[in-house]
Scaffold this motif. Structure first.
Motif, mmCIF file in Angstrom:
data_model
loop_
_atom_site.group_PDB
_atom_site.id
_atom_site.type_symbol
_atom_site.label_atom_id
_atom_site.label_comp_id
_atom_site.label_asym_id
_atom_site.label_seq_id
_atom_site.Cartn_x
_atom_site.Cartn_y
_atom_site.Cartn_z
ATOM 1 N N SER A 4 0.843 -1.199 0.000
ATOM 2 C CA SER A 4 0.000 0.000 0.000
ATOM 3 C C SER A 4 0.872 1.239 0.000
ATOM 4 O O SER A 4 2.025 1.211 0.430
ATOM 5 N N LEU A 5 0.284 2.327 -0.502
ATOM 6 C CA LEU A 5 0.979 3.608 -0.544
ATOM 7 C C LEU A 5 0.016 4.690 -0.079
ATOM 8 O O LEU A 5 -1.101 4.806 -0.588
ATOM 9 N N PHE A 6 0.481 5.459 0.913
ATOM 10 C CA PHE A 6 -0.317 6.563 1.452
ATOM 11 C C PHE A 6 0.465 7.856 1.262
ATOM 12 O O PHE A 6 1.633 7.951 1.632
ATOM 13 N N ILE A 64 4.385 10.594 3.647
ATOM 14 C CA ILE A 64 4.382 9.534 2.643
ATOM 15 C C ILE A 64 4.707 8.235 3.370
ATOM 16 O O ILE A 64 5.718 8.159 4.075
ATOM 17 N N GLU A 65 3.858 7.256 3.195
ATOM 18 C CA GLU A 65 4.053 6.000 3.915
ATOM 19 C C GLU A 65 3.766 4.831 2.978
ATOM 20 O O GLU A 65 2.800 4.850 2.213
ATOM 21 N N ALA A 66 4.603 3.819 3.039
ATOM 22 C CA ALA A 66 4.410 2.619 2.226
ATOM 23 C C ALA A 66 4.558 1.392 3.110
ATOM 24 O O ALA A 66 5.381 1.364 4.029
ATOM 25 N N ARG A 67 3.737 0.389 2.797
ATOM 26 C CA ARG A 67 3.818 -0.891 3.514
ATOM 27 C C ARG A 67 4.301 -1.955 2.540
ATOM 28 O O ARG A 67 3.780 -2.076 1.430
ATOM 29 N N ILE A 91 7.148 -1.062 7.331
ATOM 30 C CA ILE A 91 6.531 0.246 7.067
ATOM 31 C C ILE A 91 7.634 1.294 6.938
ATOM 32 O O ILE A 91 8.435 1.494 7.857
ATOM 33 N N LEU A 92 7.677 1.939 5.787
ATOM 34 C CA LEU A 92 8.582 3.081 5.578
ATOM 35 C C LEU A 92 7.751 4.349 5.590
ATOM 36 O O LEU A 92 6.715 4.428 4.914
ATOM 37 N N ARG A 93 8.197 5.342 6.347
ATOM 38 C CA ARG A 93 7.456 6.613 6.387
ATOM 39 C C ARG A 93 8.442 7.775 6.342
ATOM 40 O O ARG A 93 9.496 7.744 6.959
#
Length: 552
Positions: A4-6, A64-67, A91-93
């Motif tokens: 996912s990408l936020f 910006i956050e990606a799982r 999780i990278l943020r």
């Protein structure tokens, strides 16, 4: 792989939250809709430099956050080495504030950009159009060989040896410079040391000599004073000792009739004895004192030598001169030992250099084997991409001396024509050809590197028709075997091949413009691909063609 990408408050994106699946996915959208913005946001996650201008106007910060699902990729060692908690879902943020401050997190733990970049390189590979220029770079070409040769262990050992060799080279150069400088000073140091040694200095002599000089300078005055004391106490006419002797006799004479006289007599006798001893010492000193101009000159000469040495070397005491003499001795010892040190260090350097050369040969052998594999694979992969007469050759050479990656030089030579001359790929390949070559290279190394996610940003530029179909085949194939491939494309042939299809679009209102992305349904995909085929106006033919593409 990317789950996912936020994105919030980044450029034209107010808020975006999208999920991704495995396999081959495609992203489409009109030019300027925001696809590059999404890639820019991903770039920030991967450790690229932040710019406050990227924050949406009026927002205090962007997030910006990606799982990522990393359960199948054996990445525990990275987390252990960086003292981070390992979870199967990573999780990278990245947070960027309007003040210019930027923060990064791995699994909600603050992390450095270097850590984020190192992890990101193991999670996702974003290939944009400008990366096609990498084909021109020898470092990229060499890296392709190393990936296929599985040279990680050999390269690590080589780099370690190379770093040690360069360290010894620097140390040796510095030592030679120091040796030359010190040898230039050798005569000066030796002269200074010789002068100090010839002075035969003694730490206590200065004070003794200064006292003797005072005595010799005032010898007559001292003798006159001592003589006067001697006469006052022991002179025949008015000697104090003689008077004290008479007084003592008088007290002894009356002590029987006057008891206090006995005690006074004892005290006077004691004083008499002490004074008599003092007078004898004065007489002895008087005999020792003599006016000796020769000795005075000797003492003054010696003191003048000491004073001149102290002034010359800018010190205050003989002790400091002696310490300086030891420093000169140590420096001369260093100068004479430089040749031995240089010889020893040279031997160490040569030993490591031979190991570097040996390891470089081992790298060359494995790279040569990989080069033949590259030639075969590239020919096999490029023929179906509209290059039936392709010739691809990996030319290897040798550097004058070892470099950070070994001794090898590598150049990819290319000719799309049967009778064409093989030349450097950047010199003869067209944009479309370079795109096909780069896709083939990526597909080739993807099989050797267990990289979870690969993103292609319009790698299909300059191709169309059947070639686009073949490129789609390659990306589809790359999206198998636990790998995720996402392609940003303008070609309907490629868009139709995706397991999932996402559309990026813009919406305007009275005050602002927003970019969005959504996962298309089957019906929406038909319309989107039909638009890609026919433009803004949908035709029945375009819709039928889109359905056919999707069905195939």
């Amino acid at each position: 792989m990317l789950r996912s990408l936020f994105i919030q408050n980044y450029a034209l994106i107010e808020k975006l939250d999208i999920n991704f699946g495995t396999g081959f996915s495609v992203i489409t959208g009109e030019t300027g809709a925001g696809k590059s913005i999404i890639l820019g946001a991903i770039g920030l996650l991967l450790g690229q430099r932040a710019d406050v201008k990227s924050i949406r106007r009026g927002a205090p910060k962007c997030v910006i956050e990606a799982r990522f699902d990393i359960a199948a990729y054996n990445m525990q060692s990275f987390f252990e080495d960086n003292e981070l908690e390992y979870e199967p879902e990573c999780i990278l943020r990245r947070e960027l504030y309007a003040s210019g401050k930027s923060r990064a997190f791995i699994n909600d733990t603050p992390a450095s950009l270097a850590q984020v970049k190192e992890l990101g390189e193991q999670l996702i590979d974003v290939h944009s159009q400008h990366q096609n220029l990498l084909l021109n770079q020898e470092g990229f070409q060499l890296n392709v060989l190393d990936i296929l040769a599985h040279n990680d262990k050999e390269l690590d050992e080589y780099r370690s040896l190379y770093a040690e060799w360069k360290r010894l080279e620097r140390s040796l150069a510095e030592l030679i410079v120091r040796s030359d400088q010190n040898k230039a000073d050798e005569d000066f140091v030796r002269f200074q040391l010789q002068q100090l040694e010839e002075a035969n200095l003694n730490e206590e002599e200065q004070e003794t000599l200064e006292q003797e000089a005072e005595t010799l300078t005032h010898a007559e005055e001292i003798k006159a004073g001592l003589y006067k004391v001697e006469q006052l106490f022991a002179g025949e006419e008015v000697g104090i000792l003689s008077a004290m002797k008479d007084g003592l006799a008088a007290l002894l004479a009356i002590q029987k009739v006057y008891l206090p006289a006995g005690e006074l007599a004892k005290r006077m006798e004691s004083s008499y004895i002490e004074l008599k001893d003092i007078v004898q010492e004065v007489s002895l000193q008087n005999e020792k004192i003599e006016f000796n101009p020769v000795r005075l000159d000797e003492v003054n000469d010696r003191l003048n030598l000491i004073y001149s040495l102290q002034q010359k070397h800018r010190v205050q005491t003989v002790k400091e001169l002696l310490m300086l003499m030891e420093e000169y001795r140590a420096k001369l010892d260093d100068i004479t030992s430089f040749d031995e040190q240089i010889a020893e260090l040279t031997a160490q350097r040569d030993t490591i250099y031979n190991k570097v050369k040996k390891q470089a040969v081992a790298l060359t052998k494995k790279r040569a084997i990989a080069a033949r594999e590259v030639e075969q694979q590239m020919a096999t992969r490029l023929v179906p991409l509209g290059m039936p007469n392709i010739r691809f050759q990996v030319e290897m050479g040798m550097k004058k001396e070892p470099g950070t990656m070994g001794e090898d030089t590598v150049s990819f030579l290319f000719s799309a024509n049967k009778n064409g001359t093989l030349q450097n790929i950047s010199s003869v390949a067209s944009g479309g050809e370079i795109a096909r070559v780069m896709l083939s290279v990526k597909a080739m190394i993807a099989g050797a590197v267990k990289l979870p996610t690969i993103v292609f940003d319009e790698i299909d530029t300059g191709v169309s028709g059947e070639i686009a179909d073949r490129m789609a085949d390659i990306m589809q194939e790359m999206g198998q075997r636990d790998r995720q491939v996402i392609s940003i494309t303008h070609l309907p042939q490629i868009a139709a091949r995706g397991i999932a299809h996402y559309k990026v679009y813009k919406q305007d209102n009275d005050t602002e413009t927003n970019s969005h992305i959504r996962h298309l349904t089957n019906e929406e995909r038909v319309e989107e691909i039909a638009h890609m085929l026919s433009g803004a106006t949908l035709t029945e033919a375009a819709l039928n063609n889109a359905k056919a593409l999707l069905k195939s």
